[in-house]
Motif scaffolding. Sequence first.
Motif, PDB file in Angstrom:
ATOM      1  N   ALA A 289      55.042-131.910   0.077  1.00 22.56           N
ATOM      2  CA  ALA A 289      55.620-131.293  -1.100  1.00 22.56           C
ATOM      3  C   ALA A 289      57.239-131.520  -1.088  1.00 22.56           C
ATOM      4  N   ASP A 290      57.745-131.816  -2.499  1.00 24.03           N
ATOM      5  CA  ASP A 290      59.084-131.834  -2.595  1.00 24.03           C
ATOM      6  C   ASP A 290      59.779-130.343  -2.676  1.00 24.03           C
ATOM      7  N   ASP A 291      58.862-129.508  -3.084  1.00 27.26           N
ATOM      8  CA  ASP A 291      59.242-128.070  -3.135  1.00 27.26           C
ATOM      9  C   ASP A 291      58.373-127.141  -2.454  1.00 27.26           C
ATOM     10  N   ILE A 292      59.004-125.969  -1.737  1.00 24.65           N
ATOM     11  CA  ILE A 292      57.981-125.149  -1.112  1.00 24.65           C
ATOM     12  C   ILE A 292      57.010-124.511  -1.836  1.00 24.65           C
ATOM     13  N   TRP A 293      57.091-124.284  -3.194  1.00 20.78           N
ATOM     14  CA  TRP A 293      56.221-123.968  -3.814  1.00 20.78           C
ATOM     15  C   TRP A 293      55.133-124.732  -4.394  1.00 20.78           C
ATOM     16  N   GLY A 294      55.321-126.118  -3.941  1.00 17.00           N
ATOM     17  CA  GLY A 294      54.427-126.838  -4.353  1.00 17.00           C
ATOM     18  C   GLY A 294      54.759-127.854  -5.680  1.00 17.00           C
ATOM     19  N   PRO A 295      54.040-128.599  -6.225  1.00 15.89           N
ATOM     20  CA  PRO A 295      52.408-128.890  -5.705  1.00 15.89           C
ATOM     21  C   PRO A 295      52.446-129.792  -4.344  1.00 15.89           C
ATOM     22  N   TRP A 296      51.609-129.474  -3.839  1.00 17.19           N
ATOM     23  CA  TRP A 296      51.252-130.113  -2.423  1.00 17.19           C
ATOM     24  C   TRP A 296      50.202-131.238  -2.525  1.00 17.19           C
ATOM     25  N   THR A 297      50.553-132.158  -2.031  1.00 23.88           N
ATOM     26  CA  THR A 297      49.479-133.386  -1.817  1.00 23.88           C
ATOM     27  C   THR A 297      48.996-133.437  -0.769  1.00 23.88           C
ATOM     28  N   GLU A 298      47.819-133.537  -0.598  1.00 26.69           N
ATOM     29  CA  GLU A 298      47.042-133.778   0.773  1.00 26.69           C
ATOM     30  C   GLU A 298      47.263-135.388   1.201  1.00 26.69           C
ATOM     31  N   LEU A 299      47.280-135.455   2.477  1.00 21.81           N
ATOM     32  CA  LEU A 299      47.285-136.868   3.215  1.00 21.81           C
ATOM     33  C   LEU A 299      46.485-136.889   4.277  1.00 21.81           C
ATOM     34  N   GLU A 300      46.155-137.975   4.995  1.00 21.76           N
ATOM     35  CA  GLU A 300      45.392-138.218   5.852  1.00 21.76           C
ATOM     36  C   GLU A 300      45.721-137.610   7.221  1.00 21.76           C
ATOM     37  N   ASN A 301      44.868-137.324   8.183  1.00 21.65           N
ATOM     38  CA  ASN A 301      45.112-136.869   9.605  1.00 21.65           C
ATOM     39  C   ASN A 301      46.263-137.615  10.245  1.00 21.65           C
ATOM     40  N   PRO A 302      47.219-136.902  10.648  1.00 25.45           N
ATOM     41  CA  PRO A 302      48.521-137.226  11.062  1.00 25.45           C
ATOM     42  C   PRO A 302      48.082-138.109  12.834  1.00 25.45           C
TER      43      PRO A 302
END
Length: 369
Positions: A289-302
Motif C-alpha cells: 500500500a502507498d498509505d498505511i490506511w490502504g487501499p492494500w493490493t494483494e501480491l504473490e508469495n514472497p
Amino acid sequence: MKNIFFILCLTMVSLCSALAQEFKPGEVWKDTEGNIINVHGGGILYHDGTYYWYGTSMHFNSKASPLKGVGVYTSKDLYEWENKGIALSVYPEGSGHKIEDGCLIERPKVIYNEVTKKFVMWFHLELKGKGYAAAEYGVAVSDSPVGPFKFLHAGRSCSGIKPMNMSVDDVEELSSKQNIKRRDPEWRSVVDKGLYTVRDLGKGQMVRDMTIFVDKDKKAYHIFASEENQTLHIVELSDDYCNYTGRYVRILPGKGNEAPTIFRHKGKYWLITSGCTGWAPNAARMAVADDIWGPWTELENPCIGEKANKTFNSQGTFILPVHGKKNVWIFMADRWNPNNLGDSRHIWLPISFDENGVPELKWYDSWKY
C-alpha cells in the motif's frame, strides 16, 4: 616460538568467532550461557545501542501456556544473545487476574515512546480456561527495556466504534443478517463485507495474531487478525502508545490472514502474512500500500525456492530493520513444534528485492547481514 604459538591461538579463536557470527536458520540457537533461546512469536526493539528480543517463554516437551510470561534477551550484534529473564510475569494461579498462570500470551511486541520515556508492550491475550474465545489484547509498561513490565489493561478493540472504511448503511444492512450461518450461500459475501465486525461492535473487535508498527512520524499502529481470523485490522494508537485513538480500518477482508509482519521501504508499506492453518506452515502472503490506511493490493508469495509453499516450514512474526544498515531487513519466523513448543526453531532470513523493487525471501543455510 611462544609468540608464534600465541599468535596462532589468537588467530584460531578469531576464526572460530567469525564462523560463529552467522545466522543458521532452523538450527538450535543458544544464548551466551549455552541454553536454548526460548522466546517465540515475538519481536525486537533497538534502543541505545542494544537489541532487545522479546517473546513468549514456552514450556519444553509440551503444548502448553507460557512458562512464566514474556522473556527478553539482549544483544549488541544480533548473533549472540544474553538471557535477561522474564520481562512480564504472569500472576499466580487462582489470583483471578487477566494474566494469571494458565493464560495464553502470544506475539508480544515492545516499542519505546520518546515523549513519555516508557517502554510499551502489546500482546495477544487469551484468558485462562477459555481457549481462544477471549481474543483480547494486553498492554504493559516499564521504565526499563528489560522490565519488569507492569500490566495496564486488556480487552477487545474499539468497542462501539465502526471502521473508517465501513459506512452506516453497511452497519444497518449487516445488523439484519446476523443469523446467517456458514452453510448459507450468502455467508462469504457478508463476512467479507463485515458481518463479524458489526456483530462485535458492542463488546469490541477480536484481537489475535498481531504486530506493532511505528511509522517515521512516530505514529504507532496495532495490526492484528480479527473477525474470527477472517480480516486484518489496522488501529491507530494514542500518543502514549498505551491505548487506541478509535481510528481503524479493515484490510484484506475475508482473506483469512494471520501472523502479520510489516515494514516500509521507498514510500510503500509491505505486509507479509500467513494463512490460517494452526501450527502447520503454509504459503506466505504479501500485500502493498502507498498509505498505511490502504487501499492494500494483494501480491504473490514472497518466498522463492524449495519449500516456498510452506514459508520454509515456518510462520512470520516480525520484520526487523538492522540498525546502521541502509535497506537491510530481517524476516523473523518461528518453525513451530507443537509437541515441544519451547524447542520451536527460529528462522531468520534476509529480505531482498527483485528488479521491480518487490520483496523476496530466499532460503540460506547460513548467512550474515
